[in-house]
Design an enzyme around this catalytic site. Sequence first.
Site, mmCIF file in Angstrom:
data_model
loop_
_atom_site.group_PDB
_atom_site.id
_atom_site.type_symbol
_atom_site.label_atom_id
_atom_site.label_comp_id
_atom_site.label_asym_id
_atom_site.label_seq_id
_atom_site.Cartn_x
_atom_site.Cartn_y
_atom_site.Cartn_z
ATOM 1 N N LYS A 3 0.865 -1.190 0.000
ATOM 2 C CA LYS A 3 0.000 0.000 0.000
ATOM 3 C C LYS A 3 0.892 1.228 0.000
ATOM 4 O O LYS A 3 2.028 1.178 0.467
ATOM 5 C CB LYS A 3 -0.864 0.005 1.268
ATOM 6 C CG LYS A 3 -2.064 0.924 1.192
ATOM 7 C CD LYS A 3 -3.175 0.248 0.417
ATOM 8 C CE LYS A 3 -4.508 0.876 0.661
ATOM 9 N NZ LYS A 3 -5.591 -0.041 0.267
HETATM 10 N N1 GLU Z 1 -7.321 0.069 -3.165
HETATM 11 C C1 GLU Z 1 -8.092 -1.106 -3.394
HETATM 12 C C2 GLU Z 1 -8.114 -1.982 -2.157
HETATM 13 O O1 GLU Z 1 -7.961 -1.499 -1.058
HETATM 14 C C3 GLU Z 1 -7.660 -1.837 -4.644
HETATM 15 C C4 GLU Z 1 -6.243 -2.285 -4.670
HETATM 16 C C5 GLU Z 1 -5.821 -2.841 -6.014
HETATM 17 O O2 GLU Z 1 -6.645 -2.890 -6.910
HETATM 18 O O3 GLU Z 1 -4.650 -3.218 -6.118
HETATM 19 O O4 GLU Z 1 -8.379 -3.142 -2.205
#
Ligand code: GLU
Length: 410
Positions: free
Chosen positions: A102
């Site tokens: 993240k």
């Molecule tokens: N931000 C989204 C999540 O928290 C998607 C992450 C992604 O598609 O890699 O799952």
Amino acid sequence: MGAYEAVRGFFESAADRLGLDASMRALLDTHRRSTTVQVRVPMDDGALTTFEGYRIQHNNARGPYKGGLRYHQTVAQDEIKCFSALMTWKCALLDIPFGGGKGGVAVDPKKLSEGELERLSRSFIREIAPVIGPYTDIPAPDVNTGAREMGWMYDEYSRMFGDTPAILTGKPIALGGSLGREQATGRGGFLCLDRIAHHRGWTREKIRVAVEGYGNAASWFSIFASAAGYRIVAVSDSKGAIHNPEGLDPTAVLEHKKATSSVIDFKQADTIAGDDLFALDCEVLVPAAMEEHIRDDNADAVQANLILEVANYPVTPKADEILKSKGATVIPDILASAGGVVVSYIEWVQNLERERWSEDRVNGRLAELMYGATDAVLGRAHEKGNTNREAAYEIAVDRVAEAERLRGDW
Ligand code: GLU
């Protein structure tokens, strides 16, 4: 307790129940790499402003790190560490071949012009470029980022390394994005709810749903659920909430929000305080905004019997206990919010193969993976007498531990 400690607690208790040994625990309890960067942005007034940015990579035993990039004033290392680990468990639970990561920038994007946001996005991706790659770490949209930001970042990365669509997911369709990706988090949450309703023998038309938030995930969730027959009785944003016990028209609410920049004062509803949404008389409550919005100080007022976590970490561990003691069922974030990353996986596959899937094919695969994971969680919870969160973590942690063991890096 901070967000990171809370998610760590969910992992620790699953590790206890699974009987993981000390080395495996230590390995999964810590992040493999944390990168902090300085994001330099030439501002419209000629000043050069710097912002703090992060990319934190938790685990890659099952595949490249995967997870979004958020722009928010509250972004900090601890918060990003929490979400990075959540992504590891989410991808493992859905059985897609990714680990967890993240990132984000500590910035209030509402205070920046479009040009400043573009320069910020380009600067951020340049700074984290050394630690990401289409087979290493694949970022995506998250809070306050979407296809527009992914398009700028994809362009910037490709200027440095040659055309690389698989470096990011959630791109605009014209730049290799997948059909259905924009709607995917909301659709995934809806599919999860509908599967549970099917198992419980519910009649959709009788189910009143209150949705906290009205960003990408919340609004698409409401549109799909309402089209299927569920009654969306309330939605909210940072300015307040709107309530109509007969049901709202989610598309009309979205148009109102686009025109006035908020859901409040929507004509066919009463405007109420944002916090009052949690206490509404309804069957299903869907926190679909930010983390820690259901806490020990408001969990007791929750009337809903089913809480579907479409946001990441919206319910604190203490609130989780309170909801459990009230007899409510919580469907954890690593399941109910997984639709986005599932379609990200499908986008990545298309990019690597230079292919394009039809929207039906994308949605069919999403439904297959969401139903499979929902059934696995409900089945295990039932079999072991656990909560759904406990069952979900056990499945996910067990899969990651198995991958670590099979890699044999001891
Ligand atoms: N931000 C989204 C999540 O928290 C998607 C992450 C992604 O598609 O890699 O799952």
